[in-house]
Design an enzyme around this catalytic site. Structure first.
Site, PDB file in Angstrom:
ATOM      1  CB  SER A  48      -0.684 -56.849  -9.308  1.00 21.61           C
ATOM      2  OG  SER A  48      -1.541 -57.965  -9.124  1.00 21.61           O
ATOM      3  CE  LYS A  57      -2.760 -54.328 -10.858  1.00 28.86           C
ATOM      4  NZ  LYS A  57      -4.021 -53.808 -10.478  1.00 28.86           N
ATOM      5  CD  GLU A 103      -6.913 -60.408 -11.073  1.00 33.21           C
ATOM      6  OE1 GLU A 103      -5.823 -59.806 -11.021  1.00 33.21           O
ATOM      7  OE2 GLU A 103      -7.899 -60.037 -10.419  1.00 33.21           O
ATOM      8  CG  HIS A 132      -1.809 -58.286 -13.851  1.00 35.97           C
ATOM      9  ND1 HIS A 132      -2.853 -58.116 -12.964  1.00 35.97           N
ATOM     10  CD2 HIS A 132      -0.988 -59.199 -13.285  1.00 35.97           C
ATOM     11  CE1 HIS A 132      -2.667 -58.892 -11.915  1.00 35.97           C
ATOM     12  NE2 HIS A 132      -1.539 -59.558 -12.074  1.00 35.97           N
ATOM     13  CG  ASN A 133      -6.150 -55.886 -12.948  1.00 37.09           C
ATOM     14  OD1 ASN A 133      -5.000 -56.181 -12.662  1.00 37.09           O
ATOM     15  ND2 ASN A 133      -6.887 -55.128 -12.177  1.00 37.09           N
TER      16      ASN A 133
HETATM   17  P1  NAP Z   1      -9.681 -47.074  -1.709  1.00 33.81           P
HETATM   18  O1  NAP Z   1     -10.815 -47.590  -0.915  1.00 33.81           O
HETATM   19  O2  NAP Z   1      -9.684 -47.233  -3.168  1.00 33.81           O
HETATM   20  O3  NAP Z   1      -9.521 -45.486  -1.397  1.00 33.81           O
HETATM   21  C1  NAP Z   1      -9.543 -44.986  -0.074  1.00 33.81           C
HETATM   22  C2  NAP Z   1      -8.472 -43.949   0.107  1.00 33.81           C
HETATM   23  O4  NAP Z   1      -8.645 -42.869  -0.824  1.00 33.81           O
HETATM   24  C3  NAP Z   1      -8.506 -43.339   1.497  1.00 33.81           C
HETATM   25  O5  NAP Z   1      -7.187 -43.090   1.904  1.00 33.81           O
HETATM   26  C4  NAP Z   1      -9.279 -42.045   1.247  1.00 33.81           C
HETATM   27  O6  NAP Z   1      -9.028 -41.059   2.203  1.00 33.81           O
HETATM   28  C5  NAP Z   1      -8.701 -41.646  -0.083  1.00 33.81           C
HETATM   29  N1  NAP Z   1      -9.525 -40.675  -0.788  1.00 33.81           N
HETATM   30  C6  NAP Z   1     -10.733 -40.894  -1.365  1.00 33.81           C
HETATM   31  N2  NAP Z   1     -11.176 -39.755  -1.938  1.00 33.81           N
HETATM   32  C7  NAP Z   1     -10.233 -38.812  -1.725  1.00 33.81           C
HETATM   33  C8  NAP Z   1     -10.111 -37.439  -2.071  1.00 33.81           C
HETATM   34  N3  NAP Z   1     -11.047 -36.838  -2.803  1.00 33.81           N
HETATM   35  N4  NAP Z   1      -9.014 -36.776  -1.679  1.00 33.81           N
HETATM   36  C9  NAP Z   1      -8.053 -37.407  -0.964  1.00 33.81           C
HETATM   37  N5  NAP Z   1      -8.099 -38.705  -0.608  1.00 33.81           N
HETATM   38  C10 NAP Z   1      -9.184 -39.386  -0.976  1.00 33.81           C
HETATM   39  O7  NAP Z   1      -8.312 -47.620  -1.081  1.00 33.81           O
HETATM   40  P2  NAP Z   1      -7.512 -48.974  -1.374  1.00 33.81           P
HETATM   41  O8  NAP Z   1      -8.406 -50.159  -1.443  1.00 33.81           O
HETATM   42  O9  NAP Z   1      -6.379 -48.955  -0.408  1.00 33.81           O
HETATM   43  O10 NAP Z   1      -6.942 -48.761  -2.855  1.00 33.81           O
HETATM   44  C11 NAP Z   1      -6.088 -47.678  -3.196  1.00 33.81           C
HETATM   45  C12 NAP Z   1      -5.788 -47.719  -4.665  1.00 33.81           C
HETATM   46  O11 NAP Z   1      -5.127 -48.951  -4.962  1.00 33.81           O
HETATM   47  C13 NAP Z   1      -7.021 -47.707  -5.573  1.00 33.81           C
HETATM   48  O12 NAP Z   1      -6.713 -47.003  -6.740  1.00 33.81           O
HETATM   49  C14 NAP Z   1      -7.250 -49.148  -5.886  1.00 33.81           C
HETATM   50  O13 NAP Z   1      -7.940 -49.350  -7.095  1.00 33.81           O
HETATM   51  C15 NAP Z   1      -5.822 -49.650  -5.980  1.00 33.81           C
HETATM   52  N6  NAP Z   1      -5.648 -51.078  -5.746  1.00 33.81           N
HETATM   53  C16 NAP Z   1      -6.331 -51.711  -4.762  1.00 33.81           C
HETATM   54  C17 NAP Z   1      -6.138 -53.064  -4.548  1.00 33.81           C
HETATM   55  C18 NAP Z   1      -6.868 -53.776  -3.455  1.00 33.81           C
HETATM   56  O14 NAP Z   1      -6.704 -54.989  -3.352  1.00 33.81           O
HETATM   57  N7  NAP Z   1      -7.621 -53.072  -2.611  1.00 33.81           N
HETATM   58  C19 NAP Z   1      -5.249 -53.772  -5.326  1.00 33.81           C
HETATM   59  C20 NAP Z   1      -4.527 -53.097  -6.295  1.00 33.81           C
HETATM   60  C21 NAP Z   1      -4.744 -51.747  -6.492  1.00 33.81           C
HETATM   61  P3  NAP Z   1      -9.980 -40.951   3.528  1.00 33.81           P
HETATM   62  O15 NAP Z   1      -9.444 -41.971   4.481  1.00 33.81           O
HETATM   63  O16 NAP Z   1      -9.767 -39.577   4.004  1.00 33.81           O
HETATM   64  O17 NAP Z   1     -11.378 -41.251   3.078  1.00 33.81           O
END
Ligand code: NAP
Length: 478
Positions: free
Chosen positions: A130, A184, A191, A187-188
Site C-alpha cells: 500500500s 490488504k 480506507e 486495509h482498503n
Molecule cells: P497496472 O496498470 O495495473 O498494470 C500494468 C502492467 O501490467 C504493465 O507492466 C503491463 O505490461 C502489465 N501487464 C498487463 N497485462 C499483462 C499480461 N497479460 N502479461 C504480462 N504483463 C501484463 O500497473 P500498476 O498501476 O503499476 O499496478 C500494478 C499492480 O499493483 C496492480 O495489481 C495494482 O492493482 C497494484 N497496485 C497499484 C497501486 C497504484 O497506486 N497504482 C497501488 C497499490 C497496488 P505492458 O507494459 O507490457 O502493458
C-alpha cells in the site's frame, strides 16, 4: 547472463518501476523485466544511475539473471495478467524459488496460486503493498503472506525497503497463503470508510456553517494536529485549499460528485457477508460511492422527493465544529474496530494466526490509512491479544465515550436537516447495537419460528424450542 541479481521485478508500470527503484536505491542488484521491452528500457535510461538494474528482454534471461533462491516480484495488472505471468515464470524456476505477487490480487486467487506453486516446490508470497506510487518508491506498507520459510529469506529485504515509523519497518509476516492479500483488502475497505467519513464531515461543515472549501480545509488542517492526525486528513486539507486553475474556483467545487471504485471495497463487503461480520462503516462507504454514481436514480429523485427538513441553525460555530470532530473520531474507531473483527474472523476460520496489533503497527507508515491512532490500536491488542471488540478496549471505550453526546447531536442534526451521513449514522447505530442490553432480535426469532419453524431459545432456561403456531400454540422442545 550471470546470475547476480538479488531480486527481480517483472511488470514495470508505475508501481513496479518505483518498487524496482526502491530496491536499487537500497543497494540491491535488481533484475527488471516487462512484457513490452520499452518500459524496461525507459526505466534503465531514466533511473539506471540510482543503483544496479539488470534489464532483460525475455523472461528466460530475466530468470537467468537472478541468484538462487530466486526472488521474483510480479507487479502486473491483477487477475488474468498475473496468471499469465505466473504460467510463463514457473517452468523457468526451480524448487525453493520465491514468487511474490505484489499486485492487488483477490485473496481467493492467492490461495489458489499458492497451492498450485507449492506443487512445484515453489514459494508463493501474496503480498499487499500500500502507498500508491509514492509509497512504492519511498517506502510502502508491505503485507506479505505465504510460508514462514520464505519470509526468513524475503522478510529482511522487504523490511529494508518498507516505510519506517520510530525505526520500526512497516512490514511483517502476516500469515499463510492468502493472509497478506486479505489484510490488504481489509486495509482498503477501512480506507473506503475513512474517506467516506471525512467526506460526510466536510458535507456537514459545508451545509451547517455555509463555509467555503478553503475554510473547511483550515478546519481539517487544525484537526490534523490532534487525535485525527492522519495522511487522509492531511491530504483533505490540501485538496480543499486547492484552487482550480481553469475557473479560479475551489477545486472540489468543480469536481463531479460521482465516486468510482476498483473493487477492493466490494470484495471486503462481500467477504464480510460470507463471514457474517457486520462491517457497516465499510459497507455504507461502498454503497455511498455506488449511490453517487446512480445517475438515473438521482435524476429521478431530484425535485420529486420532498425534503421535509427542519431548520436547525448553528448557534455556536466552534462547538459545532468540535461536535463534528468528535463524531468523526468515534465513527472512525467503529470502522477500524469492525475491520479488525473481520480480520479476526477470517484468521480464525482459515487458521491464519494473524496478529492484529502487528497489522496496526505496519499500517502506521507508508500506506493510505496511516494515522496517529494506529499506535493506540497496537497498544490495545498488546494489552489483550484476543480482544473481542476494539471499541471496548479501555482506551477506545473512554475516547469514544467522551464524544457520544456530540455524535448523537450530529447524527440527529443530519437527519433533521437532510444531510446524508450513512457512515456516521450507521456507525452510531452499530455502537448502540453492540452495547444494547437487549436487541429486538427476540422478535425476529419469534417471527422465524412462526412462519418457518426455525425454533428459538429462551432467556429463562436452556434448550431449543418451537411453538405450534398453527395449532394449539403449545411449546415443544425442538
Ligand atoms: P497496472 O496498470 O495495473 O498494470 C500494468 C502492467 O501490467 C504493465 O507492466 C503491463 O505490461 C502489465 N501487464 C498487463 N497485462 C499483462 C499480461 N497479460 N502479461 C504480462 N504483463 C501484463 O500497473 P500498476 O498501476 O503499476 O499496478 C500494478 C499492480 O499493483 C496492480 O495489481 C495494482 O492493482 C497494484 N497496485 C497499484 C497501486 C497504484 O497506486 N497504482 C497501488 C497499490 C497496488 P505492458 O507494459 O507490457 O502493458
Amino acid at each position: 547472463m550471470s546470475a547476480r541479481a538479488q531480486i527481480g521485478v517483472t511488470g514495470l508500470a508505475v508501481m513496479g518501476r518505483n518498487l524496482a527503484r526502491n530496491f536499487a536505491r537500497h543497494g540491491y542488484t535488481v533484475a527488471v523485466h516487462n512484457r513490452s521491452f520499452a518500459k524496461t528500457e525507459s526505466l534503465v535510461a531514466e533511473h539506471g544511475d540510482e543503483g544496479e538494474l539488470v534489464p532483460s528482454e525475455s523472461m528466460a534471461d530475466f530468470v537467468a539473471s537472478l541468484e538462487r533462491p530466486r526472488k521474483v516480484v510480479i507487479m502486473v495488472k491483477a487477475g488474468a495478467p498475473t496468471d499469465a505471468v505466473i504460467a510463463e515464470l514457473v517452468p523457468l524456476l526451480e524448487a525453493g524459488d520465491i514468487v511474490i505477487d505484489a499486485g492487488n490480487a483477490h485473496f481467493p486467487d492467492t490461495i489458489r496460486r499458492e497451492a498450485e506453486l507449492r506443487e512445484h516446490g515453489l514459494h508463493f508470497v501474496g503480498s499487499g503493498v500500500s502507498g500508491g506510487e509514492e509509497g512504492a518508491l519511498n517506502g510502502p506498507s508491505i503485507m506479505p503472506g505465504g510460508s514462514r520459510e520464505s519470509y526468513e529469506v524475503l522478510g529482511p529485504i522487504l523490511e529494508s525497503i518498507a516505510a519506517r515509523v520510530d525505526g520500526v519497518p512497516c512490514c511483517t509476516y502476516v500469515g499463510p497463503d492468502g493472509a497478506g492479500h486479505f489484510v490488504k483488502m481489509v486495509h482498503n475497505g477501512i480506507e473506503y470508510a475513512d474517506m467516506q467519513l471525512i467526506a460526510e464531515a466536510y458535507d456537514l461543515l459545508r451545509l451547517g456553517l455555509g463555509a467555503s472549501a478553503r475554510e473547511i480545509g483550515e478546519i481539517f488542517a487544525e484537526w490534523n494536529t490532534g487525535d485525527l492526525e492522519s495522511f487522509l486528513i492531511e491530504i483533505t486539507a490540501d485538496v480543499l485549499a486547492h484552487t482550480d486553475a481553469v475557473t479560479g474556483a475551489a477545486f472540489v467545487d468543480v469536481v463531479a460528485d460521482r465516486a468510482e471504485q476498483k473493487g477492493t471495497g466490494r470484495w471486503t463487503v462481500q467477504n464480510a457477508l460470507d463471514l457474517g461480520v457486520p462491517i457497516t462503516g465499510i459497507a455504507e462507504a461502498t454503497f455511498a460511492r455506488a449511490l453517487s454514481g446512480s445517475t438515473p436514480q438521482r435524476e429521478a429523485a431530484r425535485g420529486v422527493l420532498v425534503a421535509g427538513t427542519s431548520d436547525v441553525p448553528v448557534t455556536d460555530r466552534a462547538a459545532f465544529v468540535e461536535d463534528v470532530r468528535l463524531a468523526l473520531y468515534a465513527s472512525k474507531v467503529v470502522a477500524y474496530s469492525q475491520g479488525f473483527d473481520q480480520i479476526a474472523a477470517a484468521s480464525a476460520e482459515r487458521g491464519w494466526g494473524i496478529d492484529r496489533g502487528a497489522m496496526a503497527r505496519i499500517w502506521r507508515g507508508g500506506c493510505i490509512i496511516r494515522a496517529r491512532f494506529l499506535d493506540r490500536i497496537t497498544e490495545a491488542y498488546e494489552r489483550t491479544p484476543e480482544l473481542p471488540l476494539l471499541l471496548a478496549d479501555e482506551y477506545f471505550a473512554d475516547a469514544v465515550g467522551r464524544g457520544v453526546p456530540a455524535w448523537r447531536r450530529i447524527v440527529a442534526r443530519a437527519a433533521a436537516t437532510g444531510v446524508p451521513t450513512p457512515a456516521f449514522s450507521s456507525s452510531l447505530a452499530y455502537y448502540d447495537g453492540v452495547r444494547a442490553e437487549r436487541l429486538p432480535a427476540n422478535l425476529i426469532q419469534a417471527q422465524r419460528d412462526f412462519f418457518g419453524a426455525h425454533t428459538y431459545q429462551r432467556t429463562d432456561r436452556a434448550g431449543t424450542f418451537h411453538t405450534d403456531w398453527t395449532g394449539d400454540r403449545t411449546e415443544h422442545d425442538a
